[in-house]
Write a protein that holds these residues in place. Structure first.
Motif, PDB file in Angstrom:
ATOM      1  N   THR A 165      -7.761   7.953   0.710  1.00 53.98           N
ATOM      2  CA  THR A 165      -7.278   6.968   0.421  1.00 53.98           C
ATOM      3  C   THR A 165      -7.332   6.514  -1.367  1.00 53.98           C
ATOM      4  OG1 THR A 165      -7.396   5.983   2.501  1.00 53.98           O
ATOM      5  CG2 THR A 165      -6.766   4.101   0.724  1.00 53.98           C
ATOM      6  N   TRP A 166      -8.776   6.816  -1.581  1.00 52.82           N
ATOM      7  CA  TRP A 166      -9.160   6.383  -3.002  1.00 52.82           C
ATOM      8  C   TRP A 166      -8.186   7.279  -3.958  1.00 52.82           C
ATOM      9  CZ3 TRP A 166     -13.570   3.706  -4.468  1.00 52.82           C
ATOM     10  CH2 TRP A 166     -13.999   3.815  -6.004  1.00 52.82           C
ATOM     11  N   ARG A 224      -0.371   5.729   4.833  1.00 50.98           N
ATOM     12  CA  ARG A 224      -0.017   5.811   6.084  1.00 50.98           C
ATOM     13  C   ARG A 224       0.251   7.398   6.506  1.00 50.98           C
ATOM     14  NH1 ARG A 224       2.058   0.675   6.601  1.00 50.98           N
ATOM     15  NH2 ARG A 224       2.889  -0.279   4.491  1.00 50.98           N
ATOM     16  N   LYS A 225       0.437   8.160   5.527  1.00 48.50           N
ATOM     17  CA  LYS A 225       0.601   9.684   6.241  1.00 48.50           C
ATOM     18  C   LYS A 225      -0.808  10.193   6.367  1.00 48.50           C
ATOM     19  CE  LYS A 225       4.762  10.908   3.551  1.00 48.50           C
ATOM     20  NZ  LYS A 225       5.314  11.504   2.471  1.00 48.50           N
ATOM     21  N   ILE A 226      -1.703   9.704   5.595  1.00 48.11           N
ATOM     22  CA  ILE A 226      -3.029  10.013   5.919  1.00 48.11           C
ATOM     23  C   ILE A 226      -3.670   9.627   7.336  1.00 48.11           C
ATOM     24  CG2 ILE A 226      -5.657   9.759   5.128  1.00 48.11           C
ATOM     25  CD1 ILE A 226      -4.513   9.683   2.323  1.00 48.11           C
ATOM     26  N   ILE A 270       0.851  -1.227   0.137  1.00 50.04           N
ATOM     27  CA  ILE A 270       0.110   0.162  -0.173  1.00 50.04           C
ATOM     28  C   ILE A 270       0.577   1.308   0.009  1.00 50.04           C
ATOM     29  CG2 ILE A 270      -1.894   1.216   1.473  1.00 50.04           C
ATOM     30  CD1 ILE A 270      -2.555  -1.483   2.308  1.00 50.04           C
ATOM     31  N   PRO A 271       0.622   2.189  -0.632  1.00 52.79           N
ATOM     32  CA  PRO A 271       1.273   3.464  -0.831  1.00 52.79           C
ATOM     33  C   PRO A 271       1.682   4.115   0.452  1.00 52.79           C
ATOM     34  CG  PRO A 271      -0.117   3.231  -2.537  1.00 52.79           C
ATOM     35  CD  PRO A 271      -0.514   2.254  -1.758  1.00 52.79           C
ATOM     36  N   GLU A 272       2.838   4.698   0.464  1.00 57.14           N
ATOM     37  CA  GLU A 272       3.517   5.587   1.772  1.00 57.14           C
ATOM     38  C   GLU A 272       2.208   6.614   2.014  1.00 57.14           C
ATOM     39  OE1 GLU A 272       5.455   6.444   5.239  1.00 57.14           O
ATOM     40  OE2 GLU A 272       5.426   4.672   3.731  1.00 57.14           O
ATOM     41  N   GLU A 289     -10.081  -5.949  -4.741  1.00 58.17           N
ATOM     42  CA  GLU A 289      -9.529  -4.710  -5.238  1.00 58.17           C
ATOM     43  C   GLU A 289      -9.803  -3.187  -4.457  1.00 58.17           C
ATOM     44  OE1 GLU A 289     -10.190  -7.296  -8.727  1.00 58.17           O
ATOM     45  OE2 GLU A 289     -11.499  -6.776  -7.001  1.00 58.17           O
ATOM     46  N   ILE A 290     -11.000  -3.436  -3.509  1.00 53.30           N
ATOM     47  CA  ILE A 290     -11.179  -2.318  -2.601  1.00 53.30           C
ATOM     48  C   ILE A 290     -10.933  -2.649  -1.056  1.00 53.30           C
ATOM     49  CG2 ILE A 290     -13.053  -1.503  -4.393  1.00 53.30           C
ATOM     50  CD1 ILE A 290     -15.006  -2.649  -2.102  1.00 53.30           C
ATOM     51  N   ALA A 291     -10.241  -3.875  -0.993  1.00 50.03           N
ATOM     52  CA  ALA A 291      -9.937  -4.137   0.517  1.00 50.03           C
ATOM     53  C   ALA A 291      -9.060  -3.385   1.315  1.00 50.03           C
ATOM     54  CB  ALA A 291      -9.574  -5.656   0.490  1.00 50.03           C
ATOM     55  N   HIS A 292      -8.183  -2.548   0.493  1.00 47.50           N
ATOM     56  CA  HIS A 292      -7.521  -1.784   1.380  1.00 47.50           C
ATOM     57  C   HIS A 292      -7.956  -0.406   1.605  1.00 47.50           C
ATOM     58  CE1 HIS A 292      -7.619  -0.203  -3.010  1.00 47.50           C
ATOM     59  NE2 HIS A 292      -6.875   1.062  -2.405  1.00 47.50           N
ATOM     60  N   LEU A 293      -9.338   0.017   1.131  1.00 47.11           N
ATOM     61  CA  LEU A 293      -9.945   1.130   1.682  1.00 47.11           C
ATOM     62  C   LEU A 293     -10.560   0.956   2.965  1.00 47.11           C
ATOM     63  CD1 LEU A 293     -11.935   1.708  -1.766  1.00 47.11           C
ATOM     64  CD2 LEU A 293      -9.561   2.942  -1.115  1.00 47.11           C
TER      65      LEU A 293
END
Length: 350
Positions: free
Chosen positions: A191-192, A8-10, A3-5, A233-237
């Motif tokens: 995140t989107w 994590r910042k958000i 997952i993009p950095e 595809e959306i489980a990281h949201l």
């Protein structure tokens, strides 16, 4: 890949732990993981100018015969006798058919839509997911007017990502759990923007759709379509739980994967294409009702526990073509029609 950095910042900016990404927008008909910010409003009474749970517009009315003693007995057989109370009148949930929470209007199978808000938002996956957050443990009659006010106030994903939490909390205060809902909506938008759902990038969702699914995938791992492990595809949201995932899979996943132009299989790219909705076994009542209706359109009775299909006989199909009101029986939907014989689990109209 991970997952993009930026994600994590958000989380750090909103003072949220990494576990927040795994938090679940729980189902409306089971206990939720929401901790109440304020007491939930009482369930609203439904009147002719309102709509039942999660429906975008009042569904078309169908002629319904007077309920019979046997139909009423489904609700009252195991109940402790109590003093009779005046019935509550509703054009959508006839009182004698049982508990309104377990009844739904079923439009005729040749109707263009069932009436769920997800059908209306299928072309806009982001808004569909926001809607599932609003509908979590909240009736559509309360949630949907507020939902569309929020869409008007925040018309784009960027606008929602930039929203002041206090302003959004104020707008949705009447729904209850307003702080958590607001954080999930803003975090979902942010995140989107930093890692939008795309084809060929899937993430784990623990124990979805079956127990132990996702345990063989790392928290930050991203898998492609050639990987046989269960991932989405959306489980990281954030805020995406079983109800959100089920809704998105039914109405949006085929288009994201370039397999068809909508959830009904329009413009399917393969001759053996099977729409995603045919593989979903949701726990949410309205989604189960919708899939029951969709399978009836193809001539099948669907078991929501196993996914097994039984051919619907002519009598049942005639009943489904007329529409009516259905109730839940052992977790499956039964069309209320005749006082006489049940046919393959659905009562047939006389």
């Amino acid at each position: 890949m991970s997952i993009p950095e930026g994600t994590r910042k958000i989380l750090q900016e909103l003072d949220l732990s990494s576990d927040f990404l795994s938090s679940d927008s729980s189902l409306s008909d089971v206990p939720s993981d929401f901790e109440p910010d304020s007491p939930l409003p009482p369930p609203p009474m439904l009147f002719p100018d309102q709509f039942p749970p999660r429906y975008s517009t009042p569904p078309p009315r169908s002629p319904i015969k007077s309920p019979t003693k046997s139909a009423y007995f489904l609700q009252s057989a195991n109940a402790t006798p109590s003093r009779a109370k005046p019935p509550k009148i509703s054009p959508y949930f006839p009182s004698l058919l049982g508990d309104p929470e377990s009844c739904l209007p079923f439009p005729p199978t040749d109707a263009p839509s069932f009436g769920l808000i997800q059908e209306q938002l299928a072309h806009d996956p982001f808004r569909l997911l926001i809607a599932t957050i609003f509908l979590n443990r909240t009736r559509g009659g309360v949630a949907l007017p507020v939902l569309f006010q929020v869409f008007e106030r925040y018309p784009t994903i960027q606008a929602m990502a930039d929203a002041e939490l206090s302003d959004l909390v104020s707008m949705i205060h009447c729904l209850g759990f307003q702080n958590q809902r607001a954080k999930k909506c803003v975090m979902l938008a942010q995140t989107w923007l930093s890692a939008p759902p795309v084809n060929d990038k899937r993430y784990r969702k623990l124990h979805y759709p079956r127990k132990l699914d996702g345990r063989d995938i790392g928290r930050d791992e991203c898998v492609d379509n050639d990987d046989p492990r269960v991932a989405w595809e959306i489980a990281h949201l954030p805020g995406v739980g079983a109800y959100s995932l089920d809704s998105w899979r039914i109405f949006c996943r085929d288009k994201l994967r370039d397999l068809a132009t909508d959830w009904k299989g329009t413009g399917a790219t393969a001759a053996d294409f099977v729409p995603e909705w045919k593989t979903v076994l949701p726990q949410d009542k309205e989604l189960r009702a919708y899939l029951t209706w969709m399978w009836l359109k193809e001539g099948w009775l669907w078991d929501r526990h196993s996914g097994d299909l039984t051919p619907a006989n002519d009598k049942v199909l005639r009943a489904a073509q007329r529409g009516g009101v259905a109730h839940e029986e052992h977790g499956n939907w039964v069309l209320e029609t005749s006082p006489t014989k049940p046919a393959n689990g659905l009562h047939a109209m006389e």
